[in-house]
Enzyme design. Structure first.
Site, mmCIF file in Angstrom:
data_model
loop_
_atom_site.group_PDB
_atom_site.id
_atom_site.type_symbol
_atom_site.label_atom_id
_atom_site.label_comp_id
_atom_site.label_asym_id
_atom_site.label_seq_id
_atom_site.Cartn_x
_atom_site.Cartn_y
_atom_site.Cartn_z
ATOM 1 N N VAL A 146 -22.026 -1.947 46.190
ATOM 2 C CA VAL A 146 -21.915 -3.332 45.708
ATOM 3 C C VAL A 146 -21.827 -4.295 46.883
ATOM 4 O O VAL A 146 -22.077 -5.486 46.722
ATOM 5 C CB VAL A 146 -20.675 -3.528 44.797
ATOM 6 C CG1 VAL A 146 -20.801 -2.700 43.528
ATOM 7 C CG2 VAL A 146 -19.379 -3.227 45.523
ATOM 8 N N ASP A 147 -21.489 -3.771 48.074
ATOM 9 C CA ASP A 147 -21.302 -4.655 49.221
ATOM 10 C C ASP A 147 -22.626 -5.156 49.809
ATOM 11 O O ASP A 147 -22.628 -6.076 50.619
ATOM 12 C CB ASP A 147 -20.488 -3.941 50.313
ATOM 13 C CG ASP A 147 -19.059 -3.709 49.871
ATOM 14 O OD1 ASP A 147 -18.554 -4.518 49.077
ATOM 15 O OD2 ASP A 147 -18.454 -2.719 50.305
ATOM 16 N N MET A 193 -14.995 -9.336 44.978
ATOM 17 C CA MET A 193 -14.969 -8.330 46.027
ATOM 18 C C MET A 193 -15.774 -8.755 47.256
ATOM 19 O O MET A 193 -16.530 -9.714 47.219
ATOM 20 C CB MET A 193 -15.496 -7.013 45.478
ATOM 21 C CG MET A 193 -14.518 -6.330 44.544
ATOM 22 S SD MET A 193 -15.200 -4.791 43.864
ATOM 23 C CE MET A 193 -13.682 -3.941 43.408
ATOM 24 N N GLY A 194 -15.652 -7.970 48.308
ATOM 25 C CA GLY A 194 -16.377 -8.235 49.549
ATOM 26 C C GLY A 194 -15.409 -8.459 50.693
ATOM 27 O O GLY A 194 -15.190 -9.583 51.107
ATOM 28 N N GLU A 250 -12.377 -11.776 48.449
ATOM 29 C CA GLU A 250 -11.095 -11.149 48.794
ATOM 30 C C GLU A 250 -10.889 -11.083 50.305
ATOM 31 O O GLU A 250 -9.770 -11.000 50.776
ATOM 32 C CB GLU A 250 -11.012 -9.743 48.199
ATOM 33 C CG GLU A 250 -12.095 -8.803 48.742
ATOM 34 C CD GLU A 250 -12.018 -7.388 48.178
ATOM 35 O OE1 GLU A 250 -10.984 -6.999 47.624
ATOM 36 O OE2 GLU A 250 -13.033 -6.659 48.306
ATOM 37 N N TYR A 300 -12.087 -4.324 39.614
ATOM 38 C CA TYR A 300 -13.043 -3.309 39.149
ATOM 39 C C TYR A 300 -13.926 -3.778 37.999
ATOM 40 O O TYR A 300 -14.996 -3.208 37.772
ATOM 41 C CB TYR A 300 -12.296 -2.044 38.708
ATOM 42 C CG TYR A 300 -11.770 -1.184 39.835
ATOM 43 C CD1 TYR A 300 -12.106 -1.426 41.161
ATOM 44 C CD2 TYR A 300 -10.939 -0.103 39.566
ATOM 45 C CE1 TYR A 300 -11.626 -0.626 42.189
ATOM 46 C CE2 TYR A 300 -10.458 0.714 40.582
ATOM 47 C CZ TYR A 300 -10.798 0.452 41.887
ATOM 48 O OH TYR A 300 -10.319 1.257 42.897
ATOM 49 N N LEU A 301 -13.441 -4.766 37.232
ATOM 50 C CA LEU A 301 -14.258 -5.220 36.103
ATOM 51 C C LEU A 301 -15.659 -5.589 36.574
ATOM 52 O O LEU A 301 -16.635 -5.347 35.885
ATOM 53 C CB LEU A 301 -13.623 -6.414 35.393
ATOM 54 C CG LEU A 301 -12.172 -6.278 34.903
ATOM 55 C CD1 LEU A 301 -11.800 -7.474 34.041
ATOM 56 C CD2 LEU A 301 -11.950 -4.981 34.146
ATOM 57 N N GLN A 302 -15.745 -6.209 37.756
ATOM 58 C CA GLN A 302 -17.043 -6.686 38.233
ATOM 59 C C GLN A 302 -18.014 -5.572 38.568
ATOM 60 O O GLN A 302 -19.196 -5.678 38.333
ATOM 61 C CB GLN A 302 -16.878 -7.628 39.424
ATOM 62 C CG GLN A 302 -16.402 -7.006 40.720
ATOM 63 C CD GLN A 302 -15.795 -8.027 41.687
ATOM 64 O OE1 GLN A 302 -16.482 -8.809 42.311
ATOM 65 N NE2 GLN A 302 -14.467 -8.012 41.796
ATOM 66 N N ARG A 303 -17.504 -4.477 39.119
ATOM 67 C CA ARG A 303 -18.440 -3.431 39.535
ATOM 68 C C ARG A 303 -18.666 -2.396 38.434
ATOM 69 O O ARG A 303 -19.559 -1.555 38.543
ATOM 70 C CB ARG A 303 -17.981 -2.772 40.833
ATOM 71 C CG ARG A 303 -16.797 -1.854 40.671
ATOM 72 C CD ARG A 303 -16.411 -1.219 42.006
ATOM 73 N NE ARG A 303 -15.583 -0.055 41.757
ATOM 74 C CZ ARG A 303 -14.882 0.588 42.673
ATOM 75 N NH1 ARG A 303 -14.918 0.172 43.930
ATOM 76 N NH2 ARG A 303 -14.165 1.641 42.354
#
Lengths: 423, 423
Positions: A146-147, A193-194, A250, A300-303
């Site tokens: 995802v990154d 995230m990130g 984040e 975690y919802l996003q990924r």
């Protein structure tokens, strides 16, 4: 290798899972099944490489075609993933010897490793080692993160779906806050995230297609947080549009290079409270501007949000899995299938190929010219790059209102070695 | 009222918005447009009742049929909502006199108020007052609240979609954590709305259809938090299933009745950090059990998530808007259309009617027998009630990967009064 004697394949998932890593698994397994003259069974590592080290292999041939097909619409890692980085060969040769021992015992001729930068490095090492130890294994890396920080490939499967989730969510939340702002919440902060790069935060910017649309501000890890400039910008958005929606990575750091999320929160015992930059920003908005705020942390919802996955991302995830097998069958080793962008408008892509030595341990950073000069939003160039990646919807099937994700039987392969291995 | 002379309608949105309140607006406006012989124009209050008090009305007749139809798939409040509760008539008669003055000036004969318990009370007061002041206004309340706490109606439009979002999200996150748990995160905590009642938290329980499925634990505001029992349960889930997924209501309280979210977090200056019970629970899991955790706070994302709205909810939202107009045309006053459940299996419902005096200022609490005796999950009875409400998908249209939500022109109606009114 003797023609006509099919050897088995090993497949494993590595690192943080995504909404589409199972689509890659589906691509690998379905393609292997089409080449039974060349590839025997596909054994998956239970919990990634840990399963290989402990000889805990899953026999994917026990799963029906329908079950394997359902992996395409199932988020997360169906065989279990692992955050487990192999040591350097010099520091722990036993790890590698064990891997080869297990692979020999199960006649593994193909090693498909599905992960990010760390796992590309592991994949490379396995390839080098197998050569050195005289075991002919073709090691192919299947990109996933995802990154979006793998080099060479235009994008990484997994990223497009997070990007879509973030863009959709901040658009929706923007509508919400806009309706409430007159008498209630004026500032909304969504943390995404990130930790090292702002790719995911940047994707939030896609939601703002016209002036004044959410998000009004993006906070990137690449740009040191400037409290005064940020507050001025929030104030301006509230005055101009009635409200302000913020996407914050984040990984945002202050001028001293410290994570903002570490900056100040204490529990009742005075211990640092880890995680959550959104509440820190919210508190600042309250203290400096006295605006009513709300904040969300998608985590975690996003990924995991397969329900709103990007169709392009699903297709690329499947295609890289499929291509990994095809590359192996063509005799490639130590490579990774890549996404090559052929054109932006219309968006066209094809599968390319990269050497693992060019992939491993190299991070692709968000280019500075994807971020506006003021540091608070994305440029047209970023938009041109990001927009195609979130296109199309690929809805999972539903029953009684809930998505029907598959659960595999994950039948263990009978162990052939007496020895165990401590993880 | 003289037959043949159509009078105008006033429509306003009140309180926290939802993914489907605009579907109710769509139902109201489309139905009014079908009865032009009885109802003139539909004027919407800009920012709810505030727009009525300040004579800031929106002329919805300026919007095309296609635009009004698009409200059905657009989240949040298209005319602006407000958190603004009218005072008691005795305490502030000027407010009510002003409302009536504005309504008289714009020949308002119908008052459609779309909100929760507070707005039902306002609606009732407007109805009583208009009677008292000799202005014939029919006041009809259109139910809306994600909190699902209105009495009489089987459910409240807005709730089903939040319920679906929460159930889908905790299912997806559960898959994610299950894949990672061997070497990484073992406990995931998702915070959801519901400060006073556990309806939304309960909906998360729908995701766990079989033993061991996410969520393993639900923390309700109705059950005082028992740290030891909770920790024992987390430990048990991790031992039995490898991981533990928790849904926690923002309104969870400790044994002394204090919100857990207020319990201990301090910023760098020692000020209480507001909001976020998920990080508090996460910290506890770390301190007592030393499990690696992740947490998410869905906040507005959950109630704005039109992309994953429940079809049943959208239909009921539209139907109650439509029914409100039809009830008015039949001569009703001081009433609210309700959802009446005809049967669970197959799920059938119809529109009913409730008197506002029976609706206003009464909260429907989550029944104790919807919660398991141990206080940590939902019962079969809860499941029977909740399951139909999240059924069906009603996807918005997409362009370039993003949902196409409508933005209204929101043209102001020319003011007729010289006076202004301070809010």
């Amino acid at each position: 290798m003797p023609a006509g004697k099919p050897r088995n394949a090993f497949y494993a998932q590595s690192g943080g899972v995504t909404a589409v890593i199972n689509a890659s698994a589906c691509g690998v397994i379905e393609t292997c099944r089409k080449h039974k003259n060349r590839i025997g069974k596909v054994y998956a590592g239970r919990h990634g490489i840990v399963g290989a080290l402990t000889e805990d292999l899953i026999d994917t041939s026990k799963e029906s075609a329908a079950t394997i097909r359902a992996l395409r619409h199932t988020p997360a890692g169906a065989f279990g993933s692992a955050r487990y980085k192999l040591k350097k060969f010099e520091d722990n040769p036993a790890q590698y010897e064990r891997l080869i021992e297990v692979f020999k015992a199960h006649d593994i001729g193909y090693f498909f490793y599905n992960g990010g930068g760390d796992s590309a490095d592991t994949c490379l090492k396995v390839s080098q080692l197998s050569e050195r130890l005289g075991l002919p294994i073709q090691a192919i890396h299947v990109p996933k993160t995802v990154d979006n920080d793998l080099p060479i490939t235009d994008t990484c499967p997994g990223f497009g779906s997070v990007a879509k989730y973030v863009a959709v969510s901040i658009r929706e939340a923007g509508y919400d806050v806009a309706s409430m702002a007159k008498t209630s919440t004026k500032v909304f902060i969504m943390e995404v995230m990130g930790r090292h790069a702002g790719w995911i935060a940047a994707a939030g910017g896609l939601a703002a297609e016209r002036d004044g649309e959410s998000p009004h501000i993006i906070l990137f890890p690449e740009i040191a947080f400037d409290e005064d400039a940020f507050c001025a910008r929030v104030k301006n958005a509230v005055e101009k549009y009635g409200y302000c929606a913020v996407v914050v990575s984040e990984g945002v750091k202050n001028q001293d290079g410290k994570f903002l999320s570490d900056a100040g929160l204490r529990d009742a015992f005075g211990h640092a409270q880890l995680g959550g930059v959104a509440p820190v920003i919210a508190q600042l908005v309250k203290a400096k501007l006295n605006f009513k705020y709300h904040w969300a942390v998608a985590d975690y919802l996003q990924r995991a949000a397969r329900h709103i996955a990007s169709k392009v991302d699903v297709e690329q995830a499947y295609a890289t899995g499929k291509a990994a097998v095809e590359l192996a069958l063509k005799g490639h080793n130590s490579v990774m299938p890549t996404i090559v962008r052929v054109s932006d408008k219309p968006y066209k892509w094809k599968i390319g190929i990269a050497k693992l030595e060019d992939v491993a341990n190299r991070e692709k950073m968000l280019p500075r010219d994807f971020i506006t000069p003021d540091g608070f939003h994305i440029t047209a160039k970023a938009r041109r790059y990001l927009s195609p990646l979130i296109r199309g919807e690929d809805y999972p099937p539903y029953k009684d209102g809930l998505p029907q994700y598959v659960c595999l039987k994950n039948v263990a392969v009978k162990k052939k070695l007496d020895s165990s291995f401590a993880i």
